[in-house]
Design a protein around this motif. Structure first.
Motif: not given
Length: 345
Positions: A108-109, A112, A137, A139-140, A144, A151, A155
């Motif tokens: 995720i890093d 983003l 966002q 995807t995040k 979460d 996700a 992606w």
């Protein structure tokens, strides 16, 4: 798994088709395919034990695990499990360190930071940034909510949007020219994206592996390189977007292994901003000391090939003029890293 070992100019290299079902390796039943990173690591430890029993001459040779891309996520847990197997007396080999190159350790890093990275590099405008960021966002939000398979799908959608907004950027190296030709196959679907960016779907590569390499390794005729790769990805789709940062923290905190993270500045798949973000957020006893350590240039023949920051057993390298495949794009910088991490002369 399938593997072969050879000696190159500087070190012995053991190549492993991993996880099982990739490369020339295959399963007779799909139930044998792995579904998470821990299963992959356990398979690798089992293979390592078998290899060392078959080739005991390597039991005293220092072992370093080098990896790239998704292999970095696998290598981190493999190193942790192998270190434990050695300490428990189940495997005999001097494991010295692990190097994670452009590694999918915190997915995720990467996702983003795609939008700001592309904006700062001039590949998108503010409107393009906003479109890409909106999918990132989403995807995040899926992560979460613990919806990891969703996700993974998001992606893929985010990368498809990037291709549309940029007109077809090269994810492996953003500065590589993108040509339109009759040989190129445009990516128009999620499966096409996976095949091209992850499974290296390339006619020339397929032909080379299934002829020259296959013959050299005396692979049986019925075995096809990459024949089950798509299925391997499908079985790992739930695990694909899960992070492995806690595993890296355990390597730093619970082992004496050298841990190296390196990143190519022109990589988009696992971009440098995202890699630095998760590295700086690692929770370990020397985190503050590493964060404030001196960052120094890597100079070779008067040329700055990159930068590095080290403290204790953690080393972070920025490699310049290179993308996802650092050794290919900047072999001089990659060789210097190899020398410094393995301490070979």
């Amino acid at each position: 798994m399938s593997a072969f070992c050879l000696q190159v100019k500087h070190v012995n290299v053991l190549f492993i088709d991993n996880p099982v079902g990739t490369g020339f390796s295959y399963v007779d039943s799909y139930s044998a395919l792995t579904t998470n990173n821990s299963q992959i690591a356990k398979d690798l430890v089992t293979f390592t034990g078998g290899f060392l029993e078959a080739h005991p001459e390597f039991k005293t040779v220092p072992l370093y695990i080098f990896s790239e891309s998704y292999g970095g996520k696998m290598a981190a847990e493999y190193a942790l499990f192998l270190d434990k197997a050695i300490k428990d007396g189940n495997i005999e080999v001097p494991l010295e360190g692990v190097a994670l190159g452009d590694s999918w350790v915190s997915p995720i890093d990467s996702v983003l930071t795609w939008a700001p990275f592309l904006l700062q590099m001039g590949f998108v405008d503010t409107e393009g940034y906003n479109i890409i960021d909106s999918y990132a966002q989403q995807t995040k939000a899926a992560i979460d909510a613990g919806k990891y398979e969703l996700a993974t799908d998001l992606w893929g959608r985010t990368e498809m949007i990037i291709l549309q907004v940029t007109g077809g950027i090269d994810f492996y190296n953003v500065l590589f020219p993108v040509h339109s030709s009759s040989k190129s196959r445009p990516i128009t679907s999620f499966r096409g994206l996976v095949n091209k960016l992850l499974l290296r779907d390339d006619d020339d590569l397929d032909h080379f592996m299934n002829t020259v390499v296959k013959e050299a390794l005396e692979i049986p005729a019925e075995v096809t390189w990459g024949g089950q790769s798509g299925d391997v990805f499908d079985y790992l789709s739930e695990d694909f977007m899960k992070p492995a940062t806690e595993v890296v923290e355990q390597l730093l905190e619970k082992t004496d292994l050298t841990v190296c993270v390196f990143t190519g500045q022109l990589d988009l798949i696992v971009d440098t901003p995202g890699t630095l973000l998760w590295a700086e957020q690692l929770k370990w006893s020397e985190a503050k000391n590493w964060a404030t350590a001196t960052r120094s240039p890597v100079v070779i023949n008067g040329i700055i090939e990159g930068y590095k920051k080290s403290f204790g057993n953690f080393h972070f390298y920025w490699l310049l003029r290179s993308g996802h495949m650092v050794p290919t794009d900047n072999p001089t910088g990659a060789l210097k890293l190899l020398q410094e991490i393995t301490h070979y002369k």
